[in-house]
Design a protein around this motif. Structure first.
Motif, short mmCIF file in Angstrom:
data_model
loop_
_atom_site.label_atom_id
_atom_site.label_comp_id
_atom_site.label_asym_id
_atom_site.label_seq_id
_atom_site.Cartn_x
_atom_site.Cartn_y
_atom_site.Cartn_z
N ALA A 12 -6.62 -4.35 14.01
CA ALA A 12 -5.22 -4.78 13.93
C ALA A 12 -4.99 -5.84 12.86
N TYR A 13 -6.06 -6.49 12.37
CA TYR A 13 -5.92 -7.60 11.42
C TYR A 13 -6.45 -7.26 10.03
N VAL A 14 -6.98 -6.05 9.86
CA VAL A 14 -7.64 -5.69 8.61
C VAL A 14 -6.59 -5.39 7.52
N ALA A 15 -6.86 -5.82 6.29
CA ALA A 15 -5.95 -5.60 5.17
C ALA A 15 -6.06 -4.15 4.70
N PRO A 16 -4.98 -3.59 4.15
CA PRO A 16 -4.99 -2.16 3.76
C PRO A 16 -6.05 -1.83 2.72
N GLU A 17 -6.32 -2.76 1.78
CA GLU A 17 -7.29 -2.45 0.72
C GLU A 17 -8.71 -2.34 1.26
N VAL A 18 -8.99 -2.95 2.42
CA VAL A 18 -10.33 -2.84 3.02
C VAL A 18 -10.58 -1.40 3.48
N LEU A 19 -9.52 -0.67 3.77
CA LEU A 19 -9.64 0.69 4.28
C LEU A 19 -9.94 1.70 3.18
N THR A 20 -9.90 1.26 1.93
CA THR A 20 -10.18 2.15 0.80
C THR A 20 -11.64 1.99 0.37
N ILE A 21 -12.07 2.80 -0.56
CA ILE A 21 -13.44 2.71 -1.07
C ILE A 21 -13.48 1.96 -2.40
N LYS A 22 -12.38 1.37 -2.80
CA LYS A 22 -12.29 0.74 -4.12
C LYS A 22 -12.81 -0.69 -4.15
N GLY A 23 -12.99 -1.30 -2.99
CA GLY A 23 -13.39 -2.70 -2.96
C GLY A 23 -12.20 -3.61 -2.76
N TYR A 24 -12.46 -4.89 -2.47
CA TYR A 24 -11.36 -5.81 -2.16
C TYR A 24 -11.75 -7.24 -2.48
N ASP A 25 -10.73 -8.07 -2.65
CA ASP A 25 -10.88 -9.50 -2.88
C ASP A 25 -10.90 -10.19 -1.52
N GLY A 26 -12.00 -10.91 -1.21
CA GLY A 26 -12.14 -11.55 0.10
C GLY A 26 -11.03 -12.55 0.39
N ALA A 27 -10.59 -13.29 -0.62
CA ALA A 27 -9.53 -14.27 -0.41
C ALA A 27 -8.22 -13.59 -0.05
N LYS A 28 -7.91 -12.47 -0.72
CA LYS A 28 -6.66 -11.74 -0.45
C LYS A 28 -6.65 -11.15 0.96
N THR A 29 -7.80 -10.66 1.41
CA THR A 29 -7.84 -10.06 2.75
C THR A 29 -7.70 -11.13 3.84
#
Length: 419
Positions: free
Chosen positions: A178-195
């Motif tokens: 319920a708290y996960v950022a949308p970009e984490v759900l992709t395979i492209k990678g993510y910025d930890g600060a943004k999530t």
């Protein structure tokens, strides 16, 4: 419940909570009666073949011992027996933020803002040190007897050394649905600060609204809502809160609000009397403890008592040396900078007492990292490590150029060989 005190130091009390690999108890320190929380981990539960729980626990210890902040749970020390590991932590009397929200139904706007201010203060502090929580939620935030927040559970946290060099992003999919950022759900990678900022936005919404912005009993449908950013504001939320929540829950991480922008927001700044954000203010409030050593730090410096041994891990630290000198951290750094300038080394100062240095000798290159930690008022520990490059060049630079300077109070006057 053990019948005897833990290593003669702590008496365990009631069970506070259970996790996948640990149980947390309220405890009393026998010598002074202080209340603490102790996380008890059975070694047999973390000794599987892939080692992932092992790595997670060791990472949590290494991260928590760096964090000294009024809105983050303190780790006092780590103890171990043949069968168990004990994390001795600050006891936070009020319990989880989740239970507080559940009992009230929802928070007032003023109370939500106060909690959000403290949360952002803690998150900003972590990010400034290259630490990303990755599992921020009300269950991992505690409330003390004064009504102040304490962020806890850094088991899923990441640090800058886990960022992939080819894209500068994190790639491990983790967090609570319920708290996960949308970009984490992709395979492209993510910025930890943004999530982390996204998760803070979910928490603010839950505090004010009393329910999740994105929810569905079907997990995949919930993920679709998160990915599309589909949610509705309750009628009682003010326009100012809607504005900042819209920026926090922006599905595009590139345009999502940053910590710096949050701190400048007029709604956020109301009543901002006791929350400190700048590095200088934080250091003043916590008495500059970040680069001072506690007992746990000193123990971890000893290879005979390396914390990795607590977890049955055999990963010796290569090209790492520590020395103790009777000097101030500022003087040590100043002398190292003088040598670096004289030798034309490329240098970059760290936020605390430290320097990153790059050296080139013909075709040979080498990078080293030097950190200074205050041991007492008179003594400091100097830690130097070969970050990357030729081992022979590293040993030559350290032993013949830097170490003699550190060990001599007349270091700036020493002859530095060109070998």
């Amino acid at each position: 419940m053990p019948e005897k005190p833990i290593l003669g130091k702590y008496e365990l009390g009631k069970l506070l909570g259970c996790g996948a690999f640990a149980k947390v108890y309220h405890a009393r320190e026998i010598s002074n009666g202080r209340s603490v929380a102790i996380k008890v981990i059975n070694k047999s539960n973390i000794s599987n073949k892939d080692g992932l729980p092992n790595d997670r626990i060791e990472r949590e210890v290494c991260i928590m011992r760096q964090l000294q902040h009024p809105y983050i749970v303190r780790l006092y020390e780590v103890l171990a027996t043949k069968t168990k590991i004990y994390f001795v932590m600050e006891y936070v009397k009020g319990g989880e933020l989740f239970n507080q929200i559940s009992s009230k139904g929802r928070f007032t706007e003023d109370l939500s803002r106060k909690c959000f201010q403290q949360l952002i203060s803690a998150v900003n502090y972590c990010h400034s040190r290259g630490i990303y929580h990755r599992d921020l939620k009300p269950e991992n935030v505690l409330i003390d007897e004064n009504g102040d927040l304490k962020v806890s559970d850094f088991g899923l946290s990441a640090t800058t050394d886990q960022i992939q060099s080819f894209d500068g992003l994190l790639h491990t999919v983790c967090g609570s649905p319920a708290y996960v950022a949308p970009e984490v759900l992709t395979i492209k990678g993510y910025d930890g600060a943004k999530t982390d900022i996204w998760s803070c936005g979910i928490m603010l919404f839950v505090m004010i609204a009393g329910y999740f912005p994105f929810y569905d009993q079907n997990l995949m449908l919930m993920y679709k809502k998160i990915y599309k950013g589909e949610f509705r504001f309750p009628k009682w939320i003010s326009p100012d809160v809607k504005r900042i929540l819209s920026r926090l829950l922006d599905v595009n991480p590139a345009t999502r609000i940053t910590v710096e922008e949050i701190i400048r927001d007029p709604w956020f700044r109301k009543g901002l009397k006791f929350i400190k954000f700048s590095e200088e203010e934080e250091n003043t409030k916590i008495n500059s403890l970040t680069n001072c050593l506690n007992a746990f730090d000193i123990i971890s410096f000893s290879q005979g008592l390396d914390i990795s041994g607590l977890f049955k891990s055999n990963n010796p630290v290569d090209d790492l040396e520590r020395i103790v000198v009777e000097e101030s951290p500022e003087s040590v750094i100043e002398r190292i900078e003088e040598v670096g300038k004289k030798e034309n080394f490329r240098m970059k100062k760290k936020k605390e007492w430290g320097i990153e240095m790059k050296v080139q000798n013909g075709k040979l290159t080498m990078s080293l990292s030097l950190d200074v930690y205050r041991l007492t008022e008179q003594l400091v520990v100097v830690e130097i490590q070969n970050s990357d490059g030729d081992d022979g060049l590293y040993k030559d630079v350290w032993r013949n150029k830097l170490k003699p300077v550190i060990l001599s109070k007349r270091g700036a006057e020493l002859h530095i060989s060109d070998s």
